[in-house]
Each structure stands twice: as C-alpha cells, then as structure tokens.
Design an enzyme around this catalytic site. Structure first.
Site, PDB file in Angstrom:
ATOM      1  N   ARG A   1       0.851  -1.201   0.000  1.00 62.25           N
ATOM      2  CA  ARG A   1       0.000   0.000   0.000  1.00 62.25           C
ATOM      3  C   ARG A   1       0.889   1.254   0.000  1.00 62.25           C
ATOM      4  O   ARG A   1       2.125   1.162   0.026  1.00 62.25           O
ATOM      5  CB  ARG A   1      -0.905   0.006   1.234  1.00 62.25           C
ATOM      6  CG  ARG A   1      -0.129   0.175   2.523  1.00 62.25           C
ATOM      7  CD  ARG A   1      -1.042   0.230   3.724  1.00 62.25           C
ATOM      8  NE  ARG A   1      -0.407   0.949   4.816  1.00 62.25           N
ATOM      9  CZ  ARG A   1      -0.640   0.716   6.097  1.00 62.25           C
ATOM     10  NH1 ARG A   1      -1.500  -0.211   6.445  1.00 62.25           N
ATOM     11  NH2 ARG A   1      -0.043   1.431   7.023  1.00 62.25           N
ATOM     12  N   GLY A   2       0.245   2.409   0.018  1.00 64.59           N
ATOM     13  CA  GLY A   2       0.941   3.695   0.212  1.00 64.59           C
ATOM     14  C   GLY A   2       2.026   3.971  -0.813  1.00 64.59           C
ATOM     15  O   GLY A   2       1.894   3.666  -2.005  1.00 64.59           O
ATOM     16  N   ILE A   3       3.104   4.556  -0.325  1.00 64.94           N
ATOM     17  CA  ILE A   3       4.192   4.973  -1.212  1.00 64.94           C
ATOM     18  C   ILE A   3       4.804   3.757  -1.913  1.00 64.94           C
ATOM     19  O   ILE A   3       5.091   3.792  -3.106  1.00 64.94           O
ATOM     20  CB  ILE A   3       5.263   5.745  -0.400  1.00 64.94           C
ATOM     21  CG1 ILE A   3       4.667   7.066   0.121  1.00 64.94           C
ATOM     22  CG2 ILE A   3       6.497   6.016  -1.259  1.00 64.94           C
ATOM     23  CD1 ILE A   3       5.566   7.841   1.076  1.00 64.94           C
TER      24      ILE A   3
ATOM     25  N   ALA B   1       9.722   0.069   3.311  1.00 63.46           N
ATOM     26  CA  ALA B   1       8.961  -0.299   4.516  1.00 63.46           C
ATOM     27  C   ALA B   1       9.387   0.608   5.676  1.00 63.46           C
ATOM     28  O   ALA B   1      10.576   0.851   5.878  1.00 63.46           O
ATOM     29  CB  ALA B   1       9.214  -1.760   4.876  1.00 63.46           C
ATOM     30  N   GLY B   2       8.410   1.103   6.402  1.00 64.99           N
ATOM     31  CA  GLY B   2       8.740   1.979   7.524  1.00 64.99           C
ATOM     32  C   GLY B   2       7.552   2.097   8.450  1.00 64.99           C
ATOM     33  O   GLY B   2       6.406   1.920   8.031  1.00 64.99           O
TER      34      GLY B   2
ATOM     35  N   TYR C   1      11.898   7.809  15.314  1.00 69.75           N
ATOM     36  CA  TYR C   1      11.738   7.875  13.855  1.00 69.75           C
ATOM     37  C   TYR C   1      12.821   8.778  13.237  1.00 69.75           C
ATOM     38  O   TYR C   1      13.462   8.419  12.245  1.00 69.75           O
ATOM     39  CB  TYR C   1      10.340   8.411  13.547  1.00 69.75           C
ATOM     40  CG  TYR C   1       9.958   8.420  12.090  1.00 69.75           C
ATOM     41  CD1 TYR C   1       9.598   7.251  11.433  1.00 69.75           C
ATOM     42  CD2 TYR C   1       9.934   9.620  11.369  1.00 69.75           C
ATOM     43  CE1 TYR C   1       9.218   7.270  10.092  1.00 69.75           C
ATOM     44  CE2 TYR C   1       9.552   9.646  10.033  1.00 69.75           C
ATOM     45  CZ  TYR C   1       9.198   8.472   9.399  1.00 69.75           C
ATOM     46  OH  TYR C   1       8.818   8.488   8.072  1.00 69.75           O
TER      47      TYR C   1
ATOM     48  N   LYS D   1      15.632   7.606  10.527  1.00 70.54           N
ATOM     49  CA  LYS D   1      15.693   8.151   9.175  1.00 70.54           C
ATOM     50  C   LYS D   1      17.005   8.913   8.946  1.00 70.54           C
ATOM     51  O   LYS D   1      17.533   8.934   7.834  1.00 70.54           O
ATOM     52  CB  LYS D   1      14.484   9.050   8.904  1.00 70.54           C
ATOM     53  CG  LYS D   1      13.156   8.267   8.902  1.00 70.54           C
ATOM     54  CD  LYS D   1      13.123   7.205   7.813  1.00 70.54           C
ATOM     55  CE  LYS D   1      11.771   6.566   7.656  1.00 70.54           C
ATOM     56  NZ  LYS D   1      11.740   5.551   6.588  1.00 70.54           N
TER      57      LYS D   1
HETATM   58  N1  LIG Z   1       3.666   9.344   4.201  1.00 69.30           N
HETATM   59  C1  LIG Z   1       4.567  10.278   4.453  1.00 69.30           C
HETATM   60  O1  LIG Z   1       4.232  11.465   4.503  1.00 69.30           O
HETATM   61  C2  LIG Z   1       6.020   9.932   4.654  1.00 69.30           C
HETATM   62  C3  LIG Z   1       6.899  10.958   4.934  1.00 69.30           C
HETATM   63  C4  LIG Z   1       8.233  10.663   5.106  1.00 69.30           C
HETATM   64  C5  LIG Z   1       8.691   9.376   4.982  1.00 69.30           C
HETATM   65  N2  LIG Z   1       7.816   8.369   4.723  1.00 69.30           N
HETATM   66  C6  LIG Z   1       8.357   7.018   4.631  1.00 69.30           C
HETATM   67  O2  LIG Z   1       7.924   6.413   3.428  1.00 69.30           O
HETATM   68  C7  LIG Z   1       7.780   5.012   3.614  1.00 69.30           C
HETATM   69  C8  LIG Z   1       6.385   4.553   3.221  1.00 69.30           C
HETATM   70  O3  LIG Z   1       5.452   5.290   3.969  1.00 69.30           O
HETATM   71  P1  LIG Z   1       3.867   5.176   3.778  1.00 69.30           P
HETATM   72  O4  LIG Z   1       3.312   6.479   4.157  1.00 69.30           O
HETATM   73  O5  LIG Z   1       3.558   4.604   2.458  1.00 69.30           O
HETATM   74  O6  LIG Z   1       3.527   4.144   4.950  1.00 69.30           O
HETATM   75  P2  LIG Z   1       2.392   3.010   5.047  1.00 69.30           P
HETATM   76  O7  LIG Z   1       2.248   2.751   6.499  1.00 69.30           O
HETATM   77  O8  LIG Z   1       1.190   3.375   4.255  1.00 69.30           O
HETATM   78  O9  LIG Z   1       3.085   1.761   4.334  1.00 69.30           O
HETATM   79  C9  LIG Z   1       4.208   1.127   4.876  1.00 69.30           C
HETATM   80  C10 LIG Z   1       4.211  -0.318   4.439  1.00 69.30           C
HETATM   81  O10 LIG Z   1       5.373  -0.941   5.029  1.00 69.30           O
HETATM   82  C11 LIG Z   1       4.975  -2.215   5.508  1.00 69.30           C
HETATM   83  N3  LIG Z   1       5.847  -2.661   6.595  1.00 69.30           N
HETATM   84  C12 LIG Z   1       5.917  -2.160   7.856  1.00 69.30           C
HETATM   85  N4  LIG Z   1       6.766  -2.905   8.602  1.00 69.30           N
HETATM   86  C13 LIG Z   1       7.239  -3.879   7.795  1.00 69.30           C
HETATM   87  C14 LIG Z   1       8.127  -4.962   7.998  1.00 69.30           C
HETATM   88  N5  LIG Z   1       8.689  -5.192   9.189  1.00 69.30           N
HETATM   89  N6  LIG Z   1       8.395  -5.785   6.956  1.00 69.30           N
HETATM   90  C15 LIG Z   1       7.820  -5.588   5.754  1.00 69.30           C
HETATM   91  N7  LIG Z   1       6.957  -4.582   5.508  1.00 69.30           N
HETATM   92  C16 LIG Z   1       6.667  -3.733   6.516  1.00 69.30           C
HETATM   93  C17 LIG Z   1       3.549  -1.999   5.998  1.00 69.30           C
HETATM   94  O11 LIG Z   1       2.859  -3.241   6.141  1.00 69.30           O
HETATM   95  C18 LIG Z   1       2.988  -1.105   4.922  1.00 69.30           C
HETATM   96  O12 LIG Z   1       2.424  -1.838   3.864  1.00 69.30           O
HETATM   97  C19 LIG Z   1       8.140   4.753   5.068  1.00 69.30           C
HETATM   98  O13 LIG Z   1       9.506   4.391   5.170  1.00 69.30           O
HETATM   99  C20 LIG Z   1       7.907   6.085   5.723  1.00 69.30           C
HETATM  100  O14 LIG Z   1       8.660   6.239   6.896  1.00 69.30           O
HETATM  101  C21 LIG Z   1       6.473   8.612   4.574  1.00 69.30           C
END
Ligand SMILES: NC(=O)c1ccc[n+]([C@@H]2O[C@H](COP(=O)([O-])OP(=O)(O)OC[C@H]3O[C@@H](n4cnc5c(N)ncnc54)[C@H](O)[C@@H]3O)[C@@H](O)[C@H]2O)c1
Length: 432
Positions: A204-206, A273-274, A337, A341
């Site tokens: 999902r997501g990014i 993943a995060g 966090y 990062k």
């Molecule tokens: N959304 C933002 O504004 C934002 C900003 C800065 C950085 N980020 C970074 O971008 C990345 C994606 O963020 P997002 O917003 O899409 O988050 P999200 O929570 O929508 O998606 C993260 C995905 O990572 C998976 N995941 C978590 N732990 C895991 C593990 N141990 N093993 C395998 N998969 C795992 C989750 O199941 C999920 O599908 C992350 O690293 C996040 O820190 C996001």
C-alpha cells in the site's frame, strides 16, 4: 484524504477569499500521465559566465526565446566570481515572470573548486539563490540546482527535473558525478525492461506507487510486505504482473531469504517499509524505540549487506532507501523515527562510494515530506493542515511523487548519481 482547501482555492470565490485573507494559494500540480508525458511549452537556455557544457545533445529543443517557457535551464557552471554572478540575475530577471504554471527552473552549477575560494563562494551562492527563488516563485513552479561536470552524465537527471515527473521536487541541490558506464536503455519508455526490482512495504501507500511506477518503466517487480498484508501484496503484484513476497523485513534471516527468493539476481532494491511509533522521549518505552529502529534502519542495513555480499544485487544495480524530512530536521515526538531516518541518510553517505567502487551499485535516498497516505491521514487535523501548507507548493505530495523520484534514481542512466539524499517535499520549511 482529499485536500479540500486545494479544491476550494481552485474555485473563483475560493481564490478571491483566500487572496483577500492572505492565505496560501496552492496551484494544482501538473503530474506525468501517458496523455501528458512532457511539460507543454518551450525550454529556454540561458548562460551565466563562460561554459564548456554541451547541453544540446542531452536536452533537445532548447530555444533562445519564448513567450511563455515551460522551463528555463540556466547554465551557471562558469560562474567563478561575484561580478559574473550578476549574470545569473541578468539571465533570469527578465523571464522569471513568464515561466508557465507548473514550470521548471533548473540551475546548473559546478562542483566547488577547493583551490579557488572565490569560485567556491559564488557556486555556493547558487544554492541560496535556488532555494530563495523556489520559495517565492509560486504557481506550482519548481527551482532546483544540479552540480555537474559533464552534461552527458546528467541526462536522466535533467530529463527528470524538466518533466512533470518532478512536480513535488523543489529547492533541491543534486550532485551528479563524472561520466560513468551507465547503460543507455534500448527503449526509453521502458528503461527498466529486463530488470528486477524489489520494493519493501509495497502492499500500500508509497511502496505500492513505487512498484507501480517501476513496473510502468518495464521492471519485473517483487512486492514485499509483512505476512498480515499478504493479500494486499498479492493484489498489487497481480495487477503489475509481478510477484508477492510475504516477509517481515525485521526477521533475522530476512537477507538470506531474500537472496534465496531472487535466484536470478536483483537490479533495483527499494527500502520503503517503515513505521512510526510516536511519543516524546519522556514517555517512550524502550519497545517503541527499538521497533522503529529495527524496521526503519537495522533491517535496511542487514538486508543491504546480505544482498550486496551474496552478489544478488548485481553490477549496475541501484539501492534507493527511504529517509524522511523528520530525519533531516527532527520532529517533536519522533526521536525514534528521526534517529532511524537520519541513520538511513548516514547509511547512504557512508556506503555509496564503496558500493559503487566494489559492486557497481549506486546508493541514494529519497526523503519524503508530507505525502498523502494512510500514515499522514492518521495525523490530527490541525497538524495535518500545517504539514500540507508548510512548503513552497502549499500542498501535500502524492505517493507517485516519491515513486517518480525513485524511478529516476533507479534509471540505468543514473549511474553518476550516487550518495544523494533527494527531498520530495515541495520544499518544506522543515530542515535545510
Ligand atoms: N507518508 C509520508 O508522509 C512519509 C513521509 C516521510 C517518509 N515516509 C516514509 O515512506 C515510507 C512509506 O510510507 P507510507 O506512508 O507509504 O507508509 P504506510 O504505512 O502506508 O506503508 C508502509 C508499508 O510498510 C509495511 N511494513 C511495515 N513494517 C514492515 C516490515 N517489518 N516488513 C515488511 N513490511 C513492513 C507496511 O505493512 C505497509 O504496507 C516509510 O519508510 C515512511 O517512513 C512517509
């Protein structure tokens, strides 16, 4: 979560009211689509100082004059003293007003010459210039600086910055190294054809957007996520003609299992993943600290080492790790966090030269700002609104913005882009 304010300011009464009240005026960004793959309008070339760069081979259709250019490329690589710096003003002052909405200004600078502090001073001045212009230019227009020595090594970078794919990248300084052995793809529309990409956290997501964009560019994608998200991962993989891999990336043997799951090797590794587990340090139990550090940093280090050492990630490979502006600027409630990062940034800077020299693999990071995902939809309303507006484009980014930046870094022609941390944040006010 729809950005209702952006929709409102797009209407006539909304524009009138927000202007009267002095509120932010976000412009809808023109992003890439198959129907609109390029910016519509001319690309203008301007030069400050004496330059030896051969740009026309790399950026075709550069014109000398245009009523309303979609992009202006300013070659300032030859600026070596304060007098010549005035040519930067002279070159852009007359055209800046006419650059189209969602247009681009790309300034080309030279690496700082350690033997000439005047050159160093004025080349550094270009950074302050770029960031300041990015903050004032408005109308969805972006301004970035590329430091380079050889235009041919910067082809993929300039194409990205001059395209709708970089809609949410502004105020960035990107260094491109000397020409390398980067491969020119046979099909420019599918530069990753024949390559395999692994994206962690892609259910999902990014991560999902990254997998989708890399697949668009021709890659065979492996969609990794935790076993609980296996169904979603499968759905994404099926849609993209790739494969799903249910694996918790923090498993101690994750590196070995990945290598085993990729017997034919890997070309692009995207650490996406995060997790967040926010609390102020005073209230943060050790478990919240360690879970975030484990997912966001330790597993990135472990799997990177395993895939490089096993030779799974082959020559010409690309690693793109996901940092965050919270890792650059710090954020209250996110000591865990922010540390994780910032650690990703350290990993990129520390590993990049060695990974390229020893394995022919580049290592870069994307640092997203406020991106509209489930993660940010969970943020309380007022903080979410502030996050959306506190950047030069006055809006949140979309997952596809991070994905396009990742695809540029993963491009076979991006071999001279190494050790960079590129913010995808609309030039957020947070951090440098
Ligand atoms: N959304 C933002 O504004 C934002 C900003 C800065 C950085 N980020 C970074 O971008 C990345 C994606 O963020 P997002 O917003 O899409 O988050 P999200 O929570 O929508 O998606 C993260 C995905 O990572 C998976 N995941 C978590 N732990 C895991 C593990 N141990 N093993 C395998 N998969 C795992 C989750 O199941 C999920 O599908 C992350 O690293 C996040 O820190 C996001």
């Amino acid at each position: 979560m729809a950005d209702r304010y952006l929709t409102f300011t797009g209407t006539a009464p909304g524009r009138f009211l927000t202007r009267r009240l002095g509120l932010p005026q976000p412009a809808p960004l023109k992003r890439w689509s198959p129907q609109r793959p390029a910016l519509e309008g001319d690309r203008l070339l301007r030069t400050a100082g004496k330059s030896d760069l051969e740009l026309t081979d790399v950026v075709p259709d550069l014109t000398g004059a245009s009523e309303q250019p979609a992009a202006v490329l300013l070659d300032a690589t030859g600026v070596r003293d304060v007098e010549t710096l005035a040519e930067v003003h002279a070159a852009l002052h007359p055209v800046v007003r006419s650059v189209a909405a969602s247009g681009r200004i790309v300034v080309l600078g030279a690496p700082l010459d350690p033997a000439d502090h005047h050159q160093g001073a004025v080349q550094q001045a270009l950074e302050g210039f770029t960031r300041s212009l990015g903050k004032e230019i408005g109308r969805g227009r972006t301004v970035n600086l590329v430091r380079l020595t050889d235009a041919r090594a910067a082809g993929s970078t300039l194409r990205f910055l001059l395209s709708p794919k970089s809609a949410y990248v502004s105020g960035q300084v990107i260094e491109v190294g000397a020409r390398d052995e980067s491969a020119t793809p046979a099909d420019p529309d599918r530069p990753l054809a024949g390559r395999t990409a692994l994206v962690t956290g892609a259910a999902r997501g990014i991560g999902e957007a990254v997998a989708e964009t890399l697949a668009r560019d021709g890659a065979r994608v492996v969609v990794l996520d935790v076993p609980q998200a296996e169904q979603d991962a499968r759905r994404v993989a099926d849609r993209l003609g790739g494969t799903a891999l249910a694996l918790d990336i923090t498993a101690p043997d994750a590196g070995g299992r990945l290598a085993a799951a990729l017997p034919d090797g890997l070309d692009v590794l995207v650490h996406n993943a995060g997790i967040t587990r926010d609390r102020r340090l005073v209230n943060m139990p050790a478990e919240r600290w360690s879970s975030v550090l484990d997912v966001n940093l330790a597993s990135v280090l472990r799997t990177t080492d395993a895939l490089l050492e096993s030779g799974t990630l082959r020559q010409g490979g690309r690693i793109v790790a996901t940092a965050s502006i919270a890792g650059l600027a710090g954020n209250a409630g996110q000591t865990n966090y922010g540390a994780s990062k910032a650690g990703v940034v350290g990993l990129v800077r520390g590993l990049a030269p060695r990974a390229l020299a020893e394995h022919g693999v580049t290592v870069n990071a994307v640092a997203p700002g406020f991106i509209e995902t489930r993660m940010t939809a969970a943020v309380p309303l007022l903080i979410r609104e502030a996050g959306r507006r506190m950047n030069s484009l006055a809006q949140g980014g979309l997952p596809v913005d991070v994905a396009e930046t990742t695809a540029w870094l993963a491009h076979p022609e991006s071999g001279a882009v190494n050790g960079q941390v590129v913010r995808v944040c609309g030039q957020s006010l947070l951090g440098a």
